[in-house]
Design an enzyme around this catalytic site. Structure first.
Site, PDB file in Angstrom:
ATOM      1  N   GLU A  57     -44.359 -13.770 -18.184  1.00 44.58           N
ATOM      2  CA  GLU A  57     -43.438 -14.884 -19.324  1.00 44.58           C
ATOM      3  C   GLU A  57     -44.163 -16.169 -19.121  1.00 44.58           C
ATOM      4  O   GLU A  57     -44.810 -15.838 -17.769  1.00 44.58           O
ATOM      5  CB  GLU A  57     -42.204 -14.389 -18.910  1.00 44.58           C
ATOM      6  CG  GLU A  57     -41.252 -14.682 -18.511  1.00 44.58           C
ATOM      7  CD  GLU A  57     -39.971 -13.824 -18.020  1.00 44.58           C
ATOM      8  OE1 GLU A  57     -38.860 -14.020 -17.370  1.00 44.58           O
ATOM      9  OE2 GLU A  57     -40.011 -13.585 -19.064  1.00 44.58           O
ATOM     10  N   ASP A 101     -36.737 -23.236 -15.699  1.00 46.94           N
ATOM     11  CA  ASP A 101     -38.005 -23.434 -17.215  1.00 46.94           C
ATOM     12  C   ASP A 101     -38.880 -25.058 -17.357  1.00 46.94           C
ATOM     13  O   ASP A 101     -39.043 -25.253 -18.343  1.00 46.94           O
ATOM     14  CB  ASP A 101     -37.896 -22.605 -18.660  1.00 46.94           C
ATOM     15  CG  ASP A 101     -37.290 -21.440 -18.164  1.00 46.94           C
ATOM     16  OD1 ASP A 101     -36.048 -21.510 -19.076  1.00 46.94           O
ATOM     17  OD2 ASP A 101     -36.927 -20.856 -17.870  1.00 46.94           O
TER      18      ASP A 101
HETATM   19  C1  6LW Z   1     -37.568 -18.265 -20.029  1.00 44.30           C
HETATM   20  C2  6LW Z   1     -38.120 -17.108 -19.487  1.00 44.30           C
HETATM   21  C3  6LW Z   1     -37.312 -16.094 -18.909  1.00 44.30           C
HETATM   22  O1  6LW Z   1     -38.047 -18.436 -21.474  1.00 44.30           O
HETATM   23  O2  6LW Z   1     -36.127 -16.373 -19.182  1.00 44.30           O
HETATM   24  O3  6LW Z   1     -36.440 -15.022 -16.908  1.00 44.30           O
HETATM   25  C4  6LW Z   1     -35.893 -17.562 -20.585  1.00 44.30           C
HETATM   26  N1  6LW Z   1     -37.285 -15.770 -17.422  1.00 44.30           N
HETATM   27  O4  6LW Z   1     -38.942 -17.717 -19.012  1.00 44.30           O
HETATM   28  C5  6LW Z   1     -35.113 -18.626 -20.334  1.00 44.30           C
HETATM   29  O5  6LW Z   1     -35.050 -18.989 -19.510  1.00 44.30           O
END
Ligand code: 6LW
Length: 550
Positions: free
Chosen positions: A203, A45
């Site tokens: 996300e 991330d």
């Molecule tokens: C992160 C989100 C994600 O906050 O996993 O799968 C979380 N995506 O973007 C943790 O890496």
């Protein structure tokens, strides 16, 4: 003028020139050859910002302490660890953080002389931001943002002074609100601004203003093999957002398993001061016929070229490679990190440190400071075991200190002076992935004598000592782990002798994300544990070697 002030002035100058330059970096720009990942090992991330000539990058850190590692670079390729953003228990309460909980994706931004890092502590309090003038810290106490739930918060500072907070939300989609960064109060309720291009789990949003338009970049598909980056734009920060006709703009979801890089997603954009744009993102390097990965999600880099319609193409539309060659910034190498930590060095005055240890070392949850000391026996790291073992999934932190495994091939070794006197007392090296997935190469008291042993813990049912050997009493020993892409070999020797005695091997696959689940990668470290009832025998480590090979 402080370095931070110098940074600010040059940043202010840079901010006004964000217009993308059509086509590739100028043909005069130097050819930059680099190896992906740019940050190997568990660095997922990524979020990046440029301030003057410097780039700064942060990553998520989950249950590890300190939290949110921060690096800096002059060429986006060679990165130097600056330390961590969250270094105090007051900033990072992790007692309730079970494995792969705690700190999720962060965003790093800079505005009017101040650095902002916003993230989510999913185990305590939700979204919050901290600020600093100097990215090396200290960072402020948290400003909590109770009004906006969800994860993956991001900030955008608009020309009119408004600040936008963008994050995931429920029902699924990307939500945005205006934020008062001083108080954490929202100006109005969060609003759904984009549901994504149809992939699951929209996300990792980031809002940008480029050439007068608002671009919203997100991830979809979830952080596995189906991960992808999508983009939309609008003339207002609130939309409506028009999706990029070439979505997803970045993914390896349709590549064959002969593609060494998979799970590409969760990205952030940055302009390099020369009008060229770059994207950092996470991805994995599967092993064993490409079906599992154990180092975790790593940070990768690629170039961005804007077309005449103002839409980007990543890496000239080609798949991301391990060896990349692009026109870019002049190379600025950073000092290589030393193989040996002999625990002689003292952290710079004022630097946040536990037990005098350097920034590469992490702990599980909030460490018990008295369990670690580099002054009790100068030149040695002394660990004091407690009844809290690595089995523990939350609450009080066990005596464990580790660093990321960053290479598929590596030699890890440590010289230990430890004379256990009771059953249950042990200390040594550990490959840690989760409470139920770890390999320990340790020294313990067993049946009245000291022995070296190898224990494999795989899931809830298997935690067996697969090998042991009597060890002479009262002399330091050297414990060694040789990491290879698919297995680990364990050995030891009496410190005075060079004869390395093999103790066994174990599969790397059984510590992989596909087996263990979760979001972190493998840590190699030192640990100690001791039953209740009497002061623990101190476990003193003279030095710790981490020699990465590939
Ligand atoms: C992160 C989100 C994600 O906050 O996993 O799968 C979380 N995506 O973007 C943790 O890496």
């Amino acid at each position: 003028m402080t370095p931070a002030q110098a940074l600010v002035d040059s940043a202010a100058a840079a901010e006004s020139t964000l217009a993308p330059r059509e086509g590739a970096a100028s043909d005069t720009a130097p050819i930059l050859r680099y190896r992906n990942p740019i940050l190997s090992g568990f660095y997922p991330d990524p979020s990046v910002v440029r301030v003057g000539p410097w780039f700064f990058l942060v990553n998520s850190s989950f249950e590890m302490f300190p939290g949110v590692p921060i690096h800096r670079s002059r060429d986006l390729v060679h990165w130097e660890a600056l330390g961590h953003v969250l270094t105090r228990d007051s900033q990072l309460p992790l007692a309730e953080a079970k494995p792969s909980r705690g700190i999720f994706a962060p965003t790093l931004r800079h505005h009017a002389g101040t650095f902002y890092m916003v993230t989510t502590n999913v185990s305590h309090g939700g979204n919050f931001l901290v600020t600093a003038n100097d990215p090396a810290g200290p960072w402020s106490e948290p400003v909590w943002i109770p009004g906006q739930r969800g994860i993956d918060p991001s900030l955008f500072f608009d020309d009119d002074g408004k600040v936008y907070l963008t994050s995931t939300g429920s029902p699924s989609g990307i939500y945005q609100s205006q934020l008062d960064v001083a108080t954490g109060e929202l100006v109005g309720a969060p609003r759904l601004i984009w549901e994504g291009s149809g992939g699951r789990y929209p996300e990792g949003p980031h809002l940008y203003k480029i050439a007068g338009r608002y671009y919203l970049m997100i991830s979809e598909g979830g952080t596995e093999y189906g991960h992808m980056v999508t983009l939309a734009r609008a003339s207002s920060a609130w939309g409506p957002f028009e999706p990029c006709p070439r979505n997803p703009i970045l993914t390896h979801r349709n590549t064959g398993l002969d593609q060494p890089i998979q799970g590409v997603g969760h990205a952030d954009l940055v302009e390099d001061g020369e009008g060229n744009w770059w994207i950092v993102f996470l991805a994995i390097r599967p092993q064993g016929g490409y079906y599992w990965h154990h180092l975790g999600r790593e940070t990768f880099l690629a170039s961005v070229r804007w077309d005449a319609q103002g839409w980007p193409s990543i890496n000239e539309g080609q798949p991301i490679a391990l060896d990349m060659q692009v026109r870019g910034l002049p190379e600025r190498r950073t000092p290589a990190s030393p193989t040996r930590d002999d625990f002689d060095a003292r952290p710079p005055p004022g630097a946040a440190s536990i037990g005098g240890l350097g920034a590469a070392w992490n702990f599980l949850r909030n460490p018990v400071h008295t369990s670690y000391s580099t002054s009790e026996r100068p030149g040695w790291l002394t660990l004091h075991g407690t009844p809290i073992s690595l089995d523990q999934a939350d609450g009080i932190s066990p005596t464990f200190v580790g660093r990321r495994q960053q290479h598929l091939d590596a030699r890890i070794a440590a010289r230990i002076d430890f004379d256990p006197t009771r059953e249950g007392e042990e200390a040594g090296l550990v490959l840690y992935r989760s409470p139920q997935h770890r390999y320990e190469l340790g020294v313990r008291y067993n049946a009245g004598a000291r022995e070296v042993f190898l224990r494999q813990t795989i899931g809830a049912y298997v935690s067996v000592v697969t090998a042991s050997a009597p060890a002479p009493a009262r002399c330091p020993l050297v414990l060694q782990i040789d990491a290879e892409p698919a297995r680990y070999r364990f050995a030891w020797r009496e410190s005075a002798s060079s004869e390395l005695r093999a103790l066994g091997a174990a599969e790397a696959r059984l510590l992989s994300t596909e087996v263990t689940g979760g979001f972190i990668g493998i840590y190699v470290g030192m640990y100690a544990v001791a039953p209740d009832g009497a002061p623990a025998s101190p476990a003193a480590f003279d030095w710790f070697d981490y020699e990465g090979r590939q």
